[in-house]
Enzyme design. Structure first.
Site, PDB file in Angstrom:
ATOM      1  N   LYS A   1       0.767  -1.264  -0.037  1.00 44.43           N
ATOM      2  CA  LYS A   1      -0.073   0.133  -0.134  1.00 44.43           C
ATOM      3  C   LYS A   1       0.864   1.073  -0.226  1.00 44.43           C
ATOM      4  O   LYS A   1       1.994   1.080   0.286  1.00 44.43           O
ATOM      5  CB  LYS A   1      -0.861  -0.078   1.006  1.00 44.43           C
ATOM      6  CG  LYS A   1      -1.919  -1.232   1.173  1.00 44.43           C
ATOM      7  CD  LYS A   1      -2.815  -1.335   2.497  1.00 44.43           C
ATOM      8  CE  LYS A   1      -3.909  -2.206   2.382  1.00 44.43           C
ATOM      9  NZ  LYS A   1      -4.711  -2.540   3.594  1.00 44.43           N
TER      10      LYS A   1
ATOM     11  N   TYR B   1     -11.912  -3.931  -3.376  1.00 47.09           N
ATOM     12  CA  TYR B   1     -12.809  -3.753  -1.942  1.00 47.09           C
ATOM     13  C   TYR B   1     -14.226  -4.103  -2.049  1.00 47.09           C
ATOM     14  O   TYR B   1     -14.594  -3.402  -1.032  1.00 47.09           O
ATOM     15  CB  TYR B   1     -12.046  -2.530  -1.159  1.00 47.09           C
ATOM     16  CG  TYR B   1     -10.752  -2.754  -0.621  1.00 47.09           C
ATOM     17  CD1 TYR B   1     -10.495  -3.630   0.016  1.00 47.09           C
ATOM     18  CD2 TYR B   1      -9.950  -1.768  -0.724  1.00 47.09           C
ATOM     19  CE1 TYR B   1      -9.205  -3.978   0.645  1.00 47.09           C
ATOM     20  CE2 TYR B   1      -8.514  -1.964  -0.262  1.00 47.09           C
ATOM     21  CZ  TYR B   1      -8.236  -3.088   0.605  1.00 47.09           C
ATOM     22  OH  TYR B   1      -7.069  -3.110   1.010  1.00 47.09           O
TER      23      TYR B   1
ATOM     24  N   ASN C   1      -1.729  -0.514   7.152  1.00 45.19           N
ATOM     25  CA  ASN C   1      -1.239  -1.751   7.806  1.00 45.19           C
ATOM     26  C   ASN C   1      -0.359  -2.268   6.567  1.00 45.19           C
ATOM     27  O   ASN C   1      -0.266  -3.373   6.579  1.00 45.19           O
ATOM     28  CB  ASN C   1      -2.390  -2.581   8.108  1.00 45.19           C
ATOM     29  CG  ASN C   1      -3.382  -2.813   7.011  1.00 45.19           C
ATOM     30  OD1 ASN C   1      -3.309  -2.487   5.900  1.00 45.19           O
ATOM     31  ND2 ASN C   1      -4.599  -3.435   7.313  1.00 45.19           N
TER      32      ASN C   1
ATOM     33  N   HIS D   1      -1.609  -5.455   1.500  1.00 39.88           N
ATOM     34  CA  HIS D   1      -3.188  -6.400   1.176  1.00 39.88           C
ATOM     35  C   HIS D   1      -2.483  -7.648   0.678  1.00 39.88           C
ATOM     36  O   HIS D   1      -1.458  -7.950  -0.065  1.00 39.88           O
ATOM     37  CB  HIS D   1      -3.896  -5.966   0.090  1.00 39.88           C
ATOM     38  CG  HIS D   1      -4.853  -7.004  -0.328  1.00 39.88           C
ATOM     39  ND1 HIS D   1      -6.050  -7.014   0.243  1.00 39.88           N
ATOM     40  CD2 HIS D   1      -4.792  -7.828  -1.452  1.00 39.88           C
ATOM     41  CE1 HIS D   1      -6.735  -7.946  -0.428  1.00 39.88           C
ATOM     42  NE2 HIS D   1      -6.069  -8.267  -1.382  1.00 39.88           N
TER      43      HIS D   1
ATOM     44  N   GLU E   1      -8.887 -10.955  -7.965  1.00 35.89           N
ATOM     45  CA  GLU E   1      -8.016  -9.924  -7.710  1.00 35.89           C
ATOM     46  C   GLU E   1      -6.806  -9.909  -8.856  1.00 35.89           C
ATOM     47  O   GLU E   1      -6.525  -8.605  -9.266  1.00 35.89           O
ATOM     48  CB  GLU E   1      -7.443 -10.006  -6.267  1.00 35.89           C
ATOM     49  CG  GLU E   1      -8.644  -9.521  -5.385  1.00 35.89           C
ATOM     50  CD  GLU E   1      -8.097  -9.991  -3.889  1.00 35.89           C
ATOM     51  OE1 GLU E   1      -6.872 -10.110  -3.688  1.00 35.89           O
ATOM     52  OE2 GLU E   1      -8.828  -9.789  -2.723  1.00 35.89           O
TER      53      GLU E   1
HETATM   54  O1  CDP Z   1      -6.626  -6.717   4.775  1.00 34.66           O
HETATM   55  P1  CDP Z   1      -7.393  -7.648   5.429  1.00 34.66           P
HETATM   56  O2  CDP Z   1      -7.768  -8.684   4.452  1.00 34.66           O
HETATM   57  O3  CDP Z   1      -6.390  -8.165   6.516  1.00 34.66           O
HETATM   58  O4  CDP Z   1      -8.574  -7.025   6.008  1.00 34.66           O
HETATM   59  P2  CDP Z   1      -9.986  -6.679   5.600  1.00 34.66           P
HETATM   60  O5  CDP Z   1     -10.984  -7.082   6.798  1.00 34.66           O
HETATM   61  O6  CDP Z   1     -10.357  -7.197   4.207  1.00 34.66           O
HETATM   62  O7  CDP Z   1     -10.109  -5.067   5.568  1.00 34.66           O
HETATM   63  C1  CDP Z   1      -9.523  -4.386   4.310  1.00 34.66           C
HETATM   64  C2  CDP Z   1      -8.594  -3.279   4.653  1.00 34.66           C
HETATM   65  O8  CDP Z   1      -9.532  -2.082   5.238  1.00 34.66           O
HETATM   66  C3  CDP Z   1      -7.773  -3.531   5.977  1.00 34.66           C
HETATM   67  O9  CDP Z   1      -6.361  -3.993   5.386  1.00 34.66           O
HETATM   68  C4  CDP Z   1      -7.538  -2.084   6.247  1.00 34.66           C
HETATM   69  O10 CDP Z   1      -6.634  -1.375   5.561  1.00 34.66           O
HETATM   70  C5  CDP Z   1      -8.889  -1.183   6.118  1.00 34.66           C
HETATM   71  N1  CDP Z   1      -9.789  -1.509   7.321  1.00 34.66           N
HETATM   72  C6  CDP Z   1      -9.993  -0.238   8.182  1.00 34.66           C
HETATM   73  O11 CDP Z   1      -9.194   0.622   7.757  1.00 34.66           O
HETATM   74  N2  CDP Z   1     -10.361  -0.255   9.188  1.00 34.66           N
HETATM   75  C7  CDP Z   1     -11.103  -1.382   9.527  1.00 34.66           C
HETATM   76  N3  CDP Z   1     -11.750  -1.396  10.703  1.00 34.66           N
HETATM   77  C8  CDP Z   1     -10.954  -2.591   9.113  1.00 34.66           C
HETATM   78  C9  CDP Z   1     -10.274  -2.515   7.841  1.00 34.66           C
HETATM   79 MG    MG Z   2      -9.460  -8.694   3.109  1.00 33.49          MG
END
Ligand code: CDP
Ligand code: MG
Length: 137
Positions: free
Chosen positions: A9, A49, A112, A115, A126
């Site tokens: 990212k 997303y 974080n 992805h 994807e």
């Molecule tokens: O990236 P990952 O699959 O681990 O998490 P996700 O649940 O699919 O969420 C996608 C992305 O949204 C996360 O990696 C975060 O960057 C963001 N996110 C956030 O900003 N705040 C949250 N409460 C949950 C996710």
């Molecule tokens: Mg995810």
């Protein structure tokens, strides 16, 4: 043999972590099958997303992904989907195990760093979205 998508990212790119993240992937024995540094289209990010469209963070995570260049990678290898998810660590870096990318290099869920695809079906979708031109190998 599986393929999975990794995005570094904008925060990871601006902190010069491209090499460190790719180093870990290659050291693990996984292969880079495609790699590019790009300014992502918002439409691609929103499609990426799409599962989170109704979530409160959807707008901010999409804003973040288009705020600067990202690196898109396709990683190939046995069980690469699960292996990469484990290497990247929990979504919230505070809960991510030390030794993972997020557990070693990140502190906030909004930034974080990476992805990675959640399962084989998501990976296929994807990869098609981010690499319509196909893979290098
Ligand atoms: O990236 P990952 O699959 O681990 O998490 P996700 O649940 O699919 O969420 C996608 C992305 O949204 C996360 O990696 C975060 O960057 C963001 N996110 C956030 O900003 N705040 C949250 N409460 C949950 C996710
Ligand atoms: Mg995810």
């Amino acid at each position: 043999m599986e393929t999975t998508l990794v995005l570094i990212k904008p925060g990871g790119v601006s902190r010069n972590l491209i090499g460190e993240i790719c180093r870990r992937i290659e050291l693990r024995g996984l292969e880079l099958a495609a790699l590019k540094l790009i300014n992502a289209d918002r439409a691609v990010v929103e499609e990426h997303y799409a599962e989170h469209k109704e979530r409160p963070f959807f707008g901010s995570v999409c804003d973040y992904l288009v705020s600067g260049p990202v690196v898109a990678l396709v990683v190939k290898g046995e069980n690469s989907v699960k292996a990469i998810r484990a290497m990247m660590g929990a979504t919230n870096p505070i809960e991510a195990t030390p030794g993972t990318v997020r557990g070693d290099m990140a502190l906030s869920i909004e930034d974080n760093l990476v992805h990675s695809s959640s399962d084989v079906e998501a990976a296929a979708r994807e990869i098609g979205l981010w690499f319509p031109e196909g893979l290098a190998r």
